[in-house]
Write a protein that holds these residues in place. Structure first.
Motif, PDB file in Angstrom:
ATOM      1  N   GLU A  18       0.974  -1.323  -0.016  1.00  0.00           N
ATOM      2  CA  GLU A  18      -0.165   0.127   0.020  1.00  0.00           C
ATOM      3  C   GLU A  18       0.938   1.093   0.159  1.00  0.00           C
ATOM      4  O   GLU A  18       1.890   1.284   0.867  1.00  0.00           O
ATOM      5  CB  GLU A  18      -1.100   0.069   1.367  1.00  0.00           C
ATOM      6  CG  GLU A  18      -1.930  -1.074   1.191  1.00  0.00           C
ATOM      7  CD  GLU A  18      -2.538  -1.434   2.440  1.00  0.00           C
ATOM      8  OE1 GLU A  18      -2.687  -0.686   3.166  1.00  0.00           O
ATOM      9  OE2 GLU A  18      -2.682  -2.778   2.641  1.00  0.00           O
ATOM     10  N   ARG A  21      -0.168   3.618   3.986  1.00  0.00           N
ATOM     11  CA  ARG A  21      -0.755   2.639   4.810  1.00  0.00           C
ATOM     12  C   ARG A  21      -2.252   2.998   5.411  1.00  0.00           C
ATOM     13  O   ARG A  21      -2.336   4.110   5.997  1.00  0.00           O
ATOM     14  CB  ARG A  21       0.071   2.257   5.823  1.00  0.00           C
ATOM     15  CG  ARG A  21       0.048   0.931   6.073  1.00  0.00           C
ATOM     16  CD  ARG A  21       0.929   0.375   7.046  1.00  0.00           C
ATOM     17  NE  ARG A  21       0.400  -0.908   7.857  1.00  0.00           N
ATOM     18  CZ  ARG A  21       0.311  -1.960   7.149  1.00  0.00           C
ATOM     19  NH1 ARG A  21       0.330  -2.026   5.952  1.00  0.00           N
ATOM     20  NH2 ARG A  21      -0.439  -2.799   8.030  1.00  0.00           N
ATOM     21  N   VAL A  22      -2.966   2.547   4.920  1.00  0.00           N
ATOM     22  CA  VAL A  22      -4.414   2.826   5.184  1.00  0.00           C
ATOM     23  C   VAL A  22      -4.874   2.137   6.528  1.00  0.00           C
ATOM     24  O   VAL A  22      -5.195   0.695   6.333  1.00  0.00           O
ATOM     25  CB  VAL A  22      -5.606   2.494   4.178  1.00  0.00           C
ATOM     26  CG1 VAL A  22      -6.886   3.067   4.716  1.00  0.00           C
ATOM     27  CG2 VAL A  22      -5.055   3.474   2.910  1.00  0.00           C
ATOM     28  N   ASN A  23      -4.976   2.530   7.452  1.00  0.00           N
ATOM     29  CA  ASN A  23      -5.065   1.570   8.778  1.00  0.00           C
ATOM     30  C   ASN A  23      -6.513   2.050   9.529  1.00  0.00           C
ATOM     31  O   ASN A  23      -6.605   1.315  10.489  1.00  0.00           O
ATOM     32  CB  ASN A  23      -3.813   2.024   9.900  1.00  0.00           C
ATOM     33  CG  ASN A  23      -2.985   0.672  10.041  1.00  0.00           C
ATOM     34  OD1 ASN A  23      -3.532  -0.392   9.651  1.00  0.00           O
ATOM     35  ND2 ASN A  23      -2.014   0.992  10.383  1.00  0.00           N
ATOM     36  N   SER A  24      -7.119   2.986   9.292  1.00  0.00           N
ATOM     37  CA  SER A  24      -7.992   3.311  10.053  1.00  0.00           C
ATOM     38  C   SER A  24      -9.508   3.032   9.342  1.00  0.00           C
ATOM     39  O   SER A  24      -9.523   3.101   8.096  1.00  0.00           O
ATOM     40  CB  SER A  24      -8.087   4.814  10.647  1.00  0.00           C
ATOM     41  OG  SER A  24      -8.660   5.537   9.399  1.00  0.00           O
ATOM     42  N   LEU A  25     -10.612   2.655   9.706  1.00  0.00           N
ATOM     43  CA  LEU A  25     -11.835   2.145   9.392  1.00  0.00           C
ATOM     44  C   LEU A  25     -12.187   3.444   8.364  1.00  0.00           C
ATOM     45  O   LEU A  25     -12.822   3.044   7.277  1.00  0.00           O
ATOM     46  CB  LEU A  25     -12.636   1.724  10.461  1.00  0.00           C
ATOM     47  CG  LEU A  25     -14.062   1.163   9.934  1.00  0.00           C
ATOM     48  CD1 LEU A  25     -13.825   0.033   9.335  1.00  0.00           C
ATOM     49  CD2 LEU A  25     -14.981   0.963  11.055  1.00  0.00           C
ATOM     50  N   LYS A  26     -12.053   4.733   8.875  1.00  0.00           N
ATOM     51  CA  LYS A  26     -12.544   5.835   8.421  1.00  0.00           C
ATOM     52  C   LYS A  26     -11.988   6.044   6.952  1.00  0.00           C
ATOM     53  O   LYS A  26     -12.673   6.220   5.826  1.00  0.00           O
ATOM     54  CB  LYS A  26     -12.637   6.871   9.132  1.00  0.00           C
ATOM     55  CG  LYS A  26     -13.502   8.326   8.600  1.00  0.00           C
ATOM     56  CD  LYS A  26     -13.046   9.404   9.752  1.00  0.00           C
ATOM     57  CE  LYS A  26     -12.184  10.324   8.878  1.00  0.00           C
ATOM     58  NZ  LYS A  26     -11.580  11.545   9.622  1.00  0.00           N
ATOM     59  N   TYR A  28     -10.205   3.805   5.272  1.00  0.00           N
ATOM     60  CA  TYR A  28     -10.473   2.930   4.453  1.00  0.00           C
ATOM     61  C   TYR A  28     -11.873   2.874   3.937  1.00  0.00           C
ATOM     62  O   TYR A  28     -12.070   2.685   2.447  1.00  0.00           O
ATOM     63  CB  TYR A  28     -10.553   1.491   5.193  1.00  0.00           C
ATOM     64  CG  TYR A  28     -10.671   0.070   4.208  1.00  0.00           C
ATOM     65  CD1 TYR A  28      -9.555  -0.110   3.615  1.00  0.00           C
ATOM     66  CD2 TYR A  28     -11.826  -0.351   3.983  1.00  0.00           C
ATOM     67  CE1 TYR A  28      -9.686  -1.416   2.769  1.00  0.00           C
ATOM     68  CE2 TYR A  28     -11.939  -1.603   3.334  1.00  0.00           C
ATOM     69  CZ  TYR A  28     -11.015  -2.100   2.546  1.00  0.00           C
ATOM     70  OH  TYR A  28     -10.914  -3.034   1.871  1.00  0.00           O
TER      71      TYR A  28
END
Lengths: 243, 258
Positions: A18, A21-26, A28
């Motif tokens: 990635e 890095r997409v790590n949070s729900l929002k 994502y």
């Protein structure tokens, strides 16, 4: 067919790197709605195939990042291949990298039983092997010390002693022999050789061509995830050294 | 199916080792050690009971016991699910190196919480004796609500563990959620206190049924009703199926995200 212990058919592994890095729900959710999750594709292995017979020992050689460890992880069942398949007919004892299976707050003795259980041995079997492990690792006085106080040499001695108990069909050795002193390395090598006499298949990763030549009869040379050369250990190693 | 069972049997010793490890490492280096798993619930139960039995005057006989019984079940649920959520993340170094059926990590957390539940249940019985509360023979049936809560927690734990690997926010959200859930379960207040609308919400909470069932057998000397057993069975089945499915779907991607 009976004789084949590991069959690697056309195995490929793709990692999605990635970019951010997409790590949070929002994040994502927003990004997947917008369709802006971007990946860099990275093929760690590409169409790798080989076959090993019982009692063979295979050395994996290649530069850093060529996919040696990834290959071992696929065989050990830790990673699932993106394409292709691996067939293993037998029990695997992965010589887990330094300290990975250890809980650092537990004592060496407790860790022996924990690691034994990870390899699938029952408590009863471990009690039988316990003395052998202590003896081989030469850590008699330290068995009740939490392993966080151990040196890396002590850890690798313990790890090696645990992984080589019993008669695993396949032993995976991933550059663990590079730690530990000269004498202990020899001890490990002789233990590996005696296991080979009992038909254990060895998968060996090392940057030391000397060690590979000494322990293996076959070798695979990986380059950027592709098999560059496969065959007899002498041929592959000399080609590798000339490159 | 039989390969799954064989695999489980092969790794059963590991489940024991992991459970023992969870318990041992929790109290390592504390003077009183494992005794804390008895003392801890005992002390918190006493504190909460004193506070809330003075705050809410109710018609319930032996209100402190009512509060403690609720806490035994709720604390178990809260501990089991929160620990399960971290099971995969906490064991990342192992998962990266060796093949182990990954649900074992969640299961070991549930088991170690279950051991703690036994301790707090013992503390609860101790308090009953001290308060000279009437002991009913139905208390031996306490394993029924405990079994339901265990299965329910395991299901929720599997879901949480599967998604927390990718979305670490879940860990923080769930902490808040547990606090909210504490107030949506009749632990510290009697049901009779609630206005009708809120009462309906509280009754929708699966834990309410399990907590009430536990109280009935443990302090009221009542047998669990068929209705509540059926409801609890259905709830456990649904959560467990969702949990197993979500975990099964996600487990191969754990290694890429830990």
């Amino acid at each position: 067919m009976e004789n084949t212990i590991i069959e690697v058919n056309d195995v490929s592994i793709r990692f999605n790197l990635e970019r951010e890095r997409v790590n949070s729900l929002k994040e994502y959710l927003i990004r997947s709605i917008k369709g802006t999750i971007e990946y860099d594709e990275f093929w760690a292995l590409r169409n790798v195939s080989f076959r090993l017979n019982r009692g063979d020992s295979l050395g994996l050689i290649g530069l850093n990042g060529c996919g040696k460890s990834t290959m071992l992880k696929v065989i050990a069942g830790v990673l699932k291949p993106t394409g292709g398949e691996v067939k293993v007919n037998g029990s695997i004892a992965p010589l887990i990298e330094l300290g990975a299976g250890f809980d650092f707050d537990l004592t060496a003795k407790e860790n022996v039983f924990l690691n034994g259980a990870i390899l699938g041995y029952s408590k009863k079997q471990m009690l039988e092997h316990y003395d052998g492990i202590v003896e081989f690792s030469e850590l008699e006085e330290f068995m009740d010390v939490p392993v966080k106080n151990f040196s890396s040499g002590m850890l690798s001695r313990l790890a090696f002693a645990i992984a080589t108990i019993g008669k695993p069909d396949i032993l995976i050795v991933d550059e663990v022999l590079s730690v530990g002193d000269f004498r202990f390395q020899q001890k490990c090598e002789s233990r590996i050789q005696s296991m080979m006499k009992e038909d254990t298949t060895i998968l060996f990763v090392s940057h030391s061509i000397e060690q590979v030549k000494m322990l293996c009869n076959k070798a695979v040379w990986l380059e950027k995830g592709h098999v560059k050369m496969l065959g007899d250990v002498e041929d592959v190693c000399s080609a590798y050294e000339c490159s | 199916m039989s390969t799954y069972i064989n695999n489980f049997l092969k790794y059963r010793p590991l489940l024991n080792e992991l459970t023992v490890r969870d318990i041992k490492t929790r109290y390592r280096r504390s003077v009183m050690g494992v005794l804390w798993s008895l003392l801890n619930p005992l002390c918190t139960m006493i504190v909460l009971s004193i506070v809330f039995s003075n705050l809410f005057k109710s018609d319930i006989e032996n209100f402190p016991l009512y509060i403690m019984a609720g806490q035994v079940v709720f604390n178990f649920y809260s501990e089991a699910t929160s620990n399960s959520m971290n099971a995969i993340i906490g064991n990342s170094s192992l998962i990266k190196k060796a093949y182990i059926p990954k649900y074992l990590f969640v299961l070991s957390r549930i088991m170690s919480s279950l051991v703690n539940l036994m301790a707090s249940f013992a503390a609860f019985i101790g308090i009953m004796l001290v308060l000279r509360a009437e002991m009913h023979y139905t208390i031996v049936l306490a394993f029924i609500p405990i079994a339901f809560t265990t299965v329910f927690s395991a299901g929720v734990g599997l879901i949480l563990a599967a998604y927390a690997v990718k979305f670490r926010d879940l860990i923080h959200i769930y902490g808040v959620f547990i606090t909210a859930l504490l107030y949506l379960t009749p632990i510290i207040y009697p049901m009779s206190m609630l206005p009708d609308t809120i009462r309906k919400v509280v009754l929708l909470n699966p834990l309410t049924n399990m907590v009430n069932m536990f109280r009935d057998v443990a302090i009221n000397g009542l047998l669990p009703g068929w209705q509540s057993i059926l409801i609890a069975t259905a709830e456990c089945a649904v959560v467990m199926i969702i949990g197993l499915y979500a975990f099964y779907k996600k487990q191969d991607s754990f290694i890429l995200n830990i």
